[in-house]
Design an enzyme around this catalytic site. Structure first.
Site, PDB file in Angstrom:
ATOM      1  N   ASP A  67     -11.626   0.887  -0.508  1.00 28.52           N
ATOM      2  CA  ASP A  67     -11.085   2.215  -0.227  1.00 28.52           C
ATOM      3  C   ASP A  67     -11.431   3.237  -1.301  1.00 28.52           C
ATOM      4  O   ASP A  67     -11.909   2.884  -2.381  1.00 28.52           O
ATOM      5  CB  ASP A  67      -9.557   2.132  -0.039  1.00 28.52           C
ATOM      6  CG  ASP A  67      -8.882   1.169  -1.016  1.00 28.52           C
ATOM      7  OD1 ASP A  67      -9.482   0.898  -2.077  1.00 28.52           O
ATOM      8  OD2 ASP A  67      -7.779   0.697  -0.734  1.00 28.52           O
ATOM      9  N   ASN A 136       4.687  -2.501  -0.170  1.00 28.71           N
ATOM     10  CA  ASN A 136       5.094  -2.394   1.237  1.00 28.71           C
ATOM     11  C   ASN A 136       4.232  -3.280   2.145  1.00 28.71           C
ATOM     12  O   ASN A 136       4.270  -3.146   3.356  1.00 28.71           O
ATOM     13  CB  ASN A 136       5.024  -0.929   1.704  1.00 28.71           C
ATOM     14  CG  ASN A 136       3.616  -0.353   1.595  1.00 28.71           C
ATOM     15  OD1 ASN A 136       2.681  -1.063   1.241  1.00 28.71           O
ATOM     16  ND2 ASN A 136       3.465   0.918   1.906  1.00 28.71           N
ATOM     17  N   HIS A 138       0.890  -3.374   2.187  1.00 29.84           N
ATOM     18  CA  HIS A 138      -0.421  -2.846   2.597  1.00 29.84           C
ATOM     19  C   HIS A 138      -1.561  -3.644   1.963  1.00 29.84           C
ATOM     20  O   HIS A 138      -1.406  -4.229   0.892  1.00 29.84           O
ATOM     21  CB  HIS A 138      -0.550  -1.338   2.321  1.00 29.84           C
ATOM     22  CG  HIS A 138      -0.724  -0.939   0.891  1.00 29.84           C
ATOM     23  ND1 HIS A 138      -0.118   0.171   0.346  1.00 29.84           N
ATOM     24  CD2 HIS A 138      -1.450  -1.480  -0.121  1.00 29.84           C
ATOM     25  CE1 HIS A 138      -0.467   0.294  -0.911  1.00 29.84           C
ATOM     26  NE2 HIS A 138      -1.269  -0.694  -1.227  1.00 29.84           N
ATOM     27  N   GLU A 143      -1.620   1.024   5.780  1.00 25.67           N
ATOM     28  CA  GLU A 143      -0.190   1.162   5.551  1.00 25.67           C
ATOM     29  C   GLU A 143       0.614   0.556   6.706  1.00 25.67           C
ATOM     30  O   GLU A 143       0.083   0.371   7.813  1.00 25.67           O
ATOM     31  CB  GLU A 143       0.155   2.652   5.413  1.00 25.67           C
ATOM     32  CG  GLU A 143      -0.521   3.338   4.235  1.00 25.67           C
ATOM     33  CD  GLU A 143       0.142   3.032   2.893  1.00 25.67           C
ATOM     34  OE1 GLU A 143       0.768   1.967   2.746  1.00 25.67           O
ATOM     35  OE2 GLU A 143       0.027   3.871   1.988  1.00 25.67           O
TER      36      GLU A 143
HETATM   37  C1  F6R Z   1      -6.911  -0.995  -3.952  1.00 22.36           C
HETATM   38  C2  F6R Z   1      -6.198  -1.378  -2.748  1.00 22.36           C
HETATM   39  C3  F6R Z   1      -4.717  -1.509  -2.714  1.00 22.36           C
HETATM   40  C4  F6R Z   1      -4.159  -2.282  -3.892  1.00 22.36           C
HETATM   41  C5  F6R Z   1      -2.640  -2.380  -3.796  1.00 22.36           C
HETATM   42  C6  F6R Z   1      -2.048  -3.076  -5.007  1.00 22.36           C
HETATM   43  O1  F6R Z   1      -8.303  -0.938  -3.717  1.00 22.36           O
HETATM   44  O2  F6R Z   1      -6.838  -1.569  -1.767  1.00 22.36           O
HETATM   45  O3  F6R Z   1      -4.368  -2.157  -1.521  1.00 22.36           O
HETATM   46  O4  F6R Z   1      -4.714  -3.563  -3.918  1.00 22.36           O
HETATM   47  O5  F6R Z   1      -2.090  -1.091  -3.708  1.00 22.36           O
HETATM   48  O6  F6R Z   1      -2.259  -2.287  -6.125  1.00 22.36           O
HETATM   49  P1  F6R Z   1      -1.974  -2.839  -7.588  1.00 22.36           P
HETATM   50  O7  F6R Z   1      -2.937  -3.951  -7.826  1.00 22.36           O
HETATM   51  O8  F6R Z   1      -2.233  -1.675  -8.491  1.00 22.36           O
HETATM   52  O9  F6R Z   1      -0.566  -3.299  -7.603  1.00 22.36           O
END
Ligand code: F6R
Length: 254
Positions: A67, A136, A138, A143
C-alpha cells in the site's frame, strides 16, 4: 494456518527473516509482497544483516508493496515508498526497477489501481506475502467491512487506522485520509502468506482473525481460508488465544 510464538520482537523478526530468506534461497527470482509499519522493521534489519554477511542475494528478487498513502510521493518522509528505501531497499542489492509500490501521487484512482493490478500480474503473482495486522484486523489498508473480492483499490482510512498511524506524523491532521491498497483478493492469491504481530494492542485482532468467524468486519479472518499461512506473534499478541488454546509444536492450535 501455522502459528508460532516468538519470545520477543527480536526473535519474531529473526523467525520471519528466516522464512523470507528460505524463499529467496529456494527461488532467487521470487516475488516478495512487502509491508511497512513498525512490525516488519526488525525483519528487514535482520535480512540486511544476512545480506551484508553474504548469506543472501536479492539481485534477482522482485517486490510489490501492499500500500501507499494517496497524495504522498517517494520524496515525502511519511510515504511508504520512503519507508521502504530507508528500512530495506537502500541496504540490499534488489534492483530499483524490480521494486513496485502504488503511486501515491496518481490522482486518477481507476488508472492507478489498474496499473498496479497489471504490475502484480506481470510479475507472475506473489510468492510470499509479508503482512502486519492493524488493531482493527486490517491487512494492507483493507479496513473492516471491505469486500473480500477486491483487487487494488483506493481506500478511505478508518478513524482507528488514522489514530494508530498518527504516531508517524507531526499531527493527526497530517495523516492522509486515503490510500491505495492491494485488495484482499490479490493478497489471497499469494502462494504463501507470513503474518507477524507484536504487542498487546494486536491481541484482540489476532484472536478474532484466527479463532473467530470469517467476516469482512475482521479482514484478516479471511486468511483462515488460505492454504499456506504462517503467523509469528509474540506472547502479548497471542495473549487471548493462549487463554483458550495451546500451540502444538507443528504450529496448530489445540
Ligand atoms: C502496512 C500495512 C498495514 C500494517 C498494519 C500494522 O504496509 O499494510 O496493514 O501492517 O497497520 O501496522 P504496524 O506494524 O505499524 O502495527
Amino acid at each position: 494456518m501455522r502459528i508460532y510464538q516468538a519470545h520477543d520482537y527480536n526473535d519474531l523478526s529473526r523467525k520471519a527473516a528466516n522464512i523470507i530468506s528460505a524463499q529467496i534461497i529456494m527461488k532467487p527470482d521470487a516475488v516478495l509482497g512487502l509491508a511497512t509499519g513498525s512490525s516488519p522493521v526488525g525483519t528487514y534489519q535482520q535480512l540486511i544483516e544476512w545480506y551484508r554477511k553474504g548469506d543472501l542475494d536479492f539481485c534477482e528478487a522482485k517486490s510489490v508493496n501492499l500500500d501507499e498513502y494517496k497524495g504522498l510521493g517517494p520524496e515525502d518522509e511519511q510515504s511508504y515508498s520512503h519507508f521502504m528505501h530507508v528500512h530495506f531497499f537502500d541496504h540490499i542489492n534488489i534492483r530499483p526497477e524490480n521494486t513496485c509500490i502504488p503511486n501515491g501521487l496518481e490522482t486518477d484512482e481507476e488508472k492507478e489501481c489498474q496499473r498496479y493490478n497489471k504490475v502484480i500480474a506481470s510479475c507472475g503473482g506473489i510468492d510470499l506475502q509479508l503482512l502486519g495486522i492493524g488493531c482493527n484486523g486490517h491487512i494492507g489498508f483493507n479496513e473492516p467491512g471491505i469486500a473480500f473480492d477486491k483487487e487494488t483499490h483506493c481506500v478511505a482510512l478508518s478513524e482507528n487506522t488514522i489514530n494508530a498511524n498518527a504516531r508517524f506524523f507531526a499531527s493527526r491532521d497530517d495523516v492522509p485520509k486515503f490510500a491505495y491498497s492491494m485488495g484482499i483478493k490479490s493478497i489471497m492469491q499469494a502462494k504463501k502468506i507470513l503474518l507477524i504481530a507484536a504487542g498487546e494492542n494486536k491481541a484482540q485482532a489476532l484472536y478474532q482473525s484466527i479463532c473467530g468467524p470469517i467476516t469482512p468486519s475482521v479482514p484478516a479472518s479471511i486468511l483462515q481460508l488460505h492454504n499456506n499461512v504462517t503467523i509469528i506473534a509474540d506472547e502479548a499478541a497471542l495473549r487471548i488465544i493462549l487463554k483458550e488454546h495451546v500451540i502444538l509444536p507443528g504450529g496448530h492450535l489445540k
